[in-house]
Design a protein around this motif. Sequence first.
Motif, PDB file in Angstrom:
ATOM      1  N   LYS A  62     -27.200 -21.162   3.412  1.00  0.00           N
ATOM      2  CA  LYS A  62     -27.119 -21.427   4.856  1.00  0.00           C
ATOM      3  C   LYS A  62     -27.581 -20.173   5.476  1.00  0.00           C
ATOM      4  N   ALA A  63     -27.125 -19.040   4.996  1.00  0.00           N
ATOM      5  CA  ALA A  63     -27.532 -17.816   5.547  1.00  0.00           C
ATOM      6  C   ALA A  63     -27.972 -16.582   4.786  1.00  0.00           C
ATOM      7  N   ALA A  64     -28.929 -15.768   4.990  1.00  0.00           N
ATOM      8  CA  ALA A  64     -29.044 -14.650   3.892  1.00  0.00           C
ATOM      9  C   ALA A  64     -28.954 -13.169   4.687  1.00  0.00           C
ATOM     10  N   LEU A  65     -28.299 -12.476   4.259  1.00  0.00           N
ATOM     11  CA  LEU A  65     -28.139 -11.103   4.705  1.00  0.00           C
ATOM     12  C   LEU A  65     -28.769 -10.143   3.602  1.00  0.00           C
ATOM     13  N   ILE A  66     -29.951  -9.644   4.185  1.00  0.00           N
ATOM     14  CA  ILE A  66     -30.952  -8.637   3.340  1.00  0.00           C
ATOM     15  C   ILE A  66     -30.516  -7.382   3.773  1.00  0.00           C
ATOM     16  N   LYS A  67     -29.699  -6.563   2.637  1.00  0.00           N
ATOM     17  CA  LYS A  67     -29.418  -5.333   3.105  1.00  0.00           C
ATOM     18  C   LYS A  67     -30.308  -4.111   2.707  1.00  0.00           C
TER      19      LYS A  67
END
Length: 265
Positions: free
Chosen positions: A170-175
Amino acid sequence: MVSKALTIAGTDPTGGAGIQADLKTFQELGVFGMSVITSVVSQNTLGVRSFVDMHEEFIESQIDAVFEDIRPDAVKTGMLSNPSAIAIVAKKLKEYNVSQYVLDPVMVASSGHELISQEARQSVKEELLPLATLVTPNLPEAEALTGLTIETIEDMKEAGRILVEEYGVKAALIKGGHYKGEADDYLYNGTEFLKFSAKRFDTKHTHGSGCTYAAAITARLAEGDSLNQAVEHGKSFITSAISNPLEIGKGQGPTNHWGHRLTTK
């Protein structure tokens, strides 16, 4: 009523990462923490020595024990080193209709030790990503999941697009902890990108930072935050944990799980 969060992950006997880091984070954020152990890991701030995976039937039994008694409001997964463990977790997430699920794709320890097989990487993509509310890869993990070589901000954004639009998360947090410059992370929700920024601190004491960041987001989701709010709170929590180092251990020391108390004084 108290909010409740479950972590499904491996251990760290020195307390900086894995299950122990997750439970500390949940506690600091006022959430009742529960845990299912997938692997017992012999590690410290100098590196990983070895690990023993729990049998999939035992992982399943632990998950059932939690959900049949104290249902969590949010779930986080960390170290899942083999396809059998991943299959069981995916089965149970669907069986219990988990709606708030944060996937921390733990693949390589801070020391560089591989924690997941190549077959398991494929299983993560096929079985867990479509179930996740959010996936939180660092740059090496994002590269492993997408096949990209990430060198620019646009590469980071493209990794987020692939994870959401092709793999179904649903969502991606690319750190951006491994990126140059400020510690900027990019959240893609299928519609827009949001940037979460923090000053980069010159410290080696970042052991368990990925676990802690994802756990903080999970805790806030359990409390009822929107995804954007949860990531914002998580970013603040991990920034405080890194910027107030404990400076313990002979290697890459742990983050400070009560650093947020010092920052807010």
